[in-house]
Design a protein around this motif. Structure first.
Motif, PDB file in Angstrom:
ATOM      1  N   GLU A 254       0.823  -1.215   0.000  1.00  0.00           N
ATOM      2  CA  GLU A 254       0.000   0.000   0.000  1.00  0.00           C
ATOM      3  C   GLU A 254       0.849   1.254   0.000  1.00  0.00           C
ATOM      4  OE1 GLU A 254      -2.492  -0.475   3.375  1.00  0.00           O
ATOM      5  OE2 GLU A 254      -3.906  -1.809   2.368  1.00  0.00           O
ATOM      6  N   HIS A 255       2.103   1.143   0.464  1.00  0.00           N
ATOM      7  CA  HIS A 255       3.010   2.289   0.497  1.00  0.00           C
ATOM      8  C   HIS A 255       3.898   2.346  -0.749  1.00  0.00           C
ATOM      9  CE1 HIS A 255       1.752   2.006   4.681  1.00  0.00           C
ATOM     10  NE2 HIS A 255       2.208   3.229   4.858  1.00  0.00           N
ATOM     11  N   ASP A 256       3.554   1.564  -1.753  1.00  0.00           N
ATOM     12  CA  ASP A 256       4.344   1.518  -2.981  1.00  0.00           C
ATOM     13  C   ASP A 256       4.198   2.820  -3.752  1.00  0.00           C
ATOM     14  OD1 ASP A 256       5.882   0.615  -5.047  1.00  0.00           O
ATOM     15  OD2 ASP A 256       4.306  -0.613  -5.951  1.00  0.00           O
ATOM     16  N   GLU A 257       5.242   3.149  -4.496  1.00  0.00           N
ATOM     17  CA  GLU A 257       5.212   4.287  -5.406  1.00  0.00           C
ATOM     18  C   GLU A 257       5.510   3.781  -6.810  1.00  0.00           C
ATOM     19  OE1 GLU A 257       7.966   7.160  -4.058  1.00  0.00           O
ATOM     20  OE2 GLU A 257       6.953   7.518  -2.140  1.00  0.00           O
ATOM     21  N   PRO A 258       4.913   4.396  -7.836  1.00  0.00           N
ATOM     22  CA  PRO A 258       5.103   3.906  -9.208  1.00  0.00           C
ATOM     23  C   PRO A 258       6.580   3.937  -9.624  1.00  0.00           C
ATOM     24  CG  PRO A 258       3.293   5.497  -9.087  1.00  0.00           C
ATOM     25  CD  PRO A 258       3.993   5.539  -7.761  1.00  0.00           C
ATOM     26  N   GLY A 259       6.947   2.949 -10.442  1.00  0.00           N
ATOM     27  CA  GLY A 259       8.267   2.972 -11.065  1.00  0.00           C
ATOM     28  C   GLY A 259       9.397   2.405 -10.244  1.00  0.00           C
ATOM     29  N   GLY A 260       9.106   1.825  -9.089  1.00  0.00           N
ATOM     30  CA  GLY A 260      10.192   1.367  -8.233  1.00  0.00           C
ATOM     31  C   GLY A 260      10.569  -0.094  -8.376  1.00  0.00           C
ATOM     32  N   TRP A 261       9.821  -0.857  -9.175  1.00  0.00           N
ATOM     33  CA  TRP A 261      10.061  -2.287  -9.275  1.00  0.00           C
ATOM     34  C   TRP A 261      11.051  -2.618 -10.387  1.00  0.00           C
ATOM     35  CZ3 TRP A 261       8.229  -5.693  -5.773  1.00  0.00           C
ATOM     36  CH2 TRP A 261       7.186  -5.266  -4.940  1.00  0.00           C
TER      37      TRP A 261
END
Length: 291
Positions: A254-261
């Protein structure tokens, strides 16, 4: 000529250079850099790290890992402690580990050339005798590297192995992924704690969790490719829905931000063998196990 400066390539470069070989170590990226990996070294690697002269530094920075847990959907958990009197496994990011190994190769005398991607393998009179590489992103700037022996250490998608090898691949269509999370300790420790490796079992794959040397949480695993490709969903949305049986994982996602994977397509079991003399394959360029 060693193509690929990951753990296999850098380790071999350091050992050969220390024994008097003239070694060029070539990599497509610039170090330090992140890499998809569970980021653990078992205790069986410690003698080799000792031989390389990096064990003390790695053990000082890394987190000792003394337990392993498998969490099934629904929350049932199997926990196992590693041998209490033996050396522990260690958790260290590939960002740091690979940098230390590349530096060790350079200090041993290897010529390290970063940001150069192999474009072609040179074959003359039926034997491999080097590679042609271009500066990453600039195909017009090519360099030719000739060598008595070319060693492919450039991973499961090895360009060298594809050009001058025979490869086999089998298994399920999987996508590998990982990401490092930084947040408050309470949120991260709901998934795992320092010194523990936690594996969350999911249909067709898994998500592994560990805390590495800088205090960040590494989530790494494999997901069935069909889940990502259906509907064109992002890797975050896919993982969030896939992990619904593990609320602690969802709380982190839920604390993910786009583009970090970071992702790698077509992760599967594979192996390659050289089809011509003058070349060797090592590391993942040689073979990988079932992920």
């Amino acid at each position: 000529m060693i193509v690929g400066a990951g753990p296999a390539g850098s380790t071999l470069a350091a050992l050969l250079a220390r024994d008097g070989w003239r070694v060029v170590l070539l990599d497509a990226t610039e170090f330090p850099r992140q890499k998809i990996c569970g980021e653990h070294l078992s205790a069986t690697t410690l003698p080799l790290l000792d031989r390389l002269g990096v064990r003390e530094t790695i053990e000082r920075e890394a987190i000792p890992v003394r337990s392993h847990a498998i969490v099934l959907p629904g929350g049932r958990r199997l926990s196992v402690r590693f041998a209490p009197h033996g050396a522990p496994a260690i958790a260290i990011s590939r960002y740091r580990l690979d940098q230390l190994l590349v530096e060790r190769a350079a200090n041993a005398g290897a010529i390290v050339i970063e940001s150069h991607r192999v474009r072609e393998v040179i074959v003359e009179h039926g034997a491999v005798c080097g590679v042609i590489a271009h500066r990453t992103g600039l195909r017009s700037q090519s360099k030719t590297f000739r060598a008595h022996l070319t060693i492919a250490a450039d991973g499961r998608r090895s360009i060298v192995a594809r050009r001058v090898g025979n490869s086999m691949r089998y298994g399920r269509a999987l996508i590998g992924f990982n990401r490092h999370f930084r947040s408050d300790g309470q949120l991260l420790h709901a998934v795992t704690v320092p010194g523990a490796l936690t594996m969350f079992s999911l249909p067709g794959g898994y998500i592994g969790a560990s805390i590495v040397e800088d205090g960040s949480l590494n989530l790494c695993g494999v997901v069935p490719a069909k889940l990502v490709r259906s509907g064109g969903r992002s890797i975050h949305d896919t993982l969030y829905g896939w992990a619904r049986s593990h609320r602690e994982l969802q709380s982190v996602l839920e604390h993910d931000e786009p583009g970090g994977w970071l992702t790698m397509a077509d992760v599967s079991t594979q192996w390659s063998t050289p089809a011509k003399p003058g070349v060797l394959f090592i590391g993942d360029a040689l073979a990988t196990i079932d992920p």
